[in-house]
Enzyme design. Structure first.
Site, short mmCIF file in Angstrom:
data_model
loop_
_atom_site.label_atom_id
_atom_site.label_comp_id
_atom_site.label_asym_id
_atom_site.label_seq_id
_atom_site.Cartn_x
_atom_site.Cartn_y
_atom_site.Cartn_z
N ASP A 172 0.81 -1.22 0.00
CA ASP A 172 0.00 0.00 0.00
C ASP A 172 0.84 1.27 0.00
O ASP A 172 2.07 1.22 0.17
CB ASP A 172 -0.97 0.00 1.20
CG ASP A 172 -0.28 -0.39 2.51
OD1 ASP A 172 0.96 -0.32 2.58
OD2 ASP A 172 -0.99 -0.77 3.46
N ASN A 186 -7.18 -1.95 14.34
CA ASN A 186 -8.60 -2.23 14.05
C ASN A 186 -8.78 -3.49 13.21
O ASN A 186 -9.86 -3.77 12.71
CB ASN A 186 -9.24 -1.03 13.32
CG ASN A 186 -8.58 -0.76 11.97
OD1 ASN A 186 -7.63 -1.45 11.58
ND2 ASN A 186 -9.08 0.23 11.25
N HIS A 230 -7.14 -4.13 10.31
CA HIS A 230 -6.93 -3.99 8.87
C HIS A 230 -5.66 -4.72 8.42
O HIS A 230 -4.73 -4.89 9.19
CB HIS A 230 -6.93 -2.51 8.42
CG HIS A 230 -5.72 -1.71 8.75
ND1 HIS A 230 -5.78 -0.37 9.06
CD2 HIS A 230 -4.40 -2.03 8.80
CE1 HIS A 230 -4.55 0.08 9.28
NE2 HIS A 230 -3.70 -0.90 9.14
N GLU A 238 -9.56 -1.60 5.27
CA GLU A 238 -10.16 -1.20 6.54
C GLU A 238 -11.44 -2.00 6.82
O GLU A 238 -11.95 -2.67 5.92
CB GLU A 238 -10.50 0.30 6.47
CG GLU A 238 -9.30 1.20 6.24
CD GLU A 238 -8.45 1.38 7.50
OE1 GLU A 238 -8.45 0.50 8.39
OE2 GLU A 238 -7.77 2.42 7.60
#
Ligand code: GLP
Length: 268
Positions: free
Chosen positions: A79, A150, A152, A157
């Site tokens: 990414d 979280n 991801h 996400e």
């Protein structure tokens, strides 16, 4: 080290991240070395952030002290923030050059990182090219992954879909908060990123996912619930036949100790 399996996922829990990182760098080294013996390319999927730093340090050491060569290695990064200049110190381009590429003998033409500087209209074509390039090189042999607090993976996400491919995504508030200090505050933190999709990641032949520290414990514990859900993207890893989770004790701290006992672990 403590080792056990849950469903298809194999877990290795090390006392600390240095030991865990040493294990991962040895895995990568042997993958590259065995391909080098036959002059075969090795296609690596690479991650950024704090988690893989020690892995990269060790790979550099192998290059310097043992002559481990990366001339036959092709890399695809997961990414990149969007928009961001590749010269920006917080860009993943900059990170990869500083933390790995400038220290080893990799061919610059073999490095692929999503571009965070394109015009928005050009992103879909760029993402398609990125996916095609992975295929052209025969797919990713080993994908290295970290995990967000979280859950991801890459920048997929909560809310991401199993079928997702490389694309532009909006960053979760928590992800932006987690990184805002580095960007000098939330208002300077990018709102978007270009990331490999879940489908892209799951196509890798092997996946090694690492997690260090208590902030990852909750996401890791989700791998022990039955659910596979886009609300916690790391749970999609349960669908892959060859995944190894490498943890330190803190990241493993919310795994039910009963589970450890049941699986009759061995300690080294
Ligand atoms: C970042 C990256 C992920 C990374 C994760 C964890 O936002 N996009 O690829 O794995 O979050 O980061 P860290 O390793 O710094 O905890």
């Amino acid at each position: 080290m403590v080792e056990f399996s849950n469903g298809r996922i194999h877990f290795k829990v090390f006392r600390n991240k240095t030991l865990g990182s040493d294990y991962i760098s040895e895995l990568i080294k042997s993958e590259v070395e065995s391909n080098n013996l036959y002059s075969k390319p090795t296609v690596l999927g690479l991650a950024t952030g704090g988690s893989p730093k020690k892995v990269y340090e060790k790979l550099i050491t192998y290059h310097i002290t043992e002559g481990l060569s990366f001339k036959n290695v092709i890399t695809f990064n997961l990414d990149e923030y969007y928009p961001i200049d590749s010269k920006n110190e917080n860009s993943y381009h900059y990170y990869m050059i500083e933390n790995l590429f400038k220290h080893i003998d990799i061919n610059l033409a073999n490095i692929f990182i999503p571009n965070g500087m394109l015009d928005r209209n050009d992103i879909p074509a760029h993402c398609k090219d990125f996916e095609d390039k992975i295929e052209e090189f025969g797919g990713i042999d080993l994908q290295l992954l970290g995990v967000g607090s979280n859950g991801h993976i890459g920048f997929n996400e909560p809310g991401s879909e199993l079928s997702s491919k490389t694309r532009l995504v909006q960053l979760d508030h928590r992800t932006r908060l987690d990184t805002s200090e580095r960007f000098g505050g939330l208002s300077n933190t990018p709102k978007y990123a270009v990331t490999m999709g879940i489908n892209t990641i799951l196509k890798a032949k092997k996946i090694v996912c690492m997690a260090w520290g208590a902030s990852k414990a909750s996401a890791i514990s989700q791998l022990f619930s039955k659910k596979i859900t886009g609300e916690c993207p790391i749970t999609f890893l349960k669908k892959h036949p060859k995944v190894e989770l490498v943890l330190d004790e803190k990241a493993a701290s919310l795994i039910n100790p009963e589970f450890f006992k049941k699986e009759s672990l061995f300690n080294k």
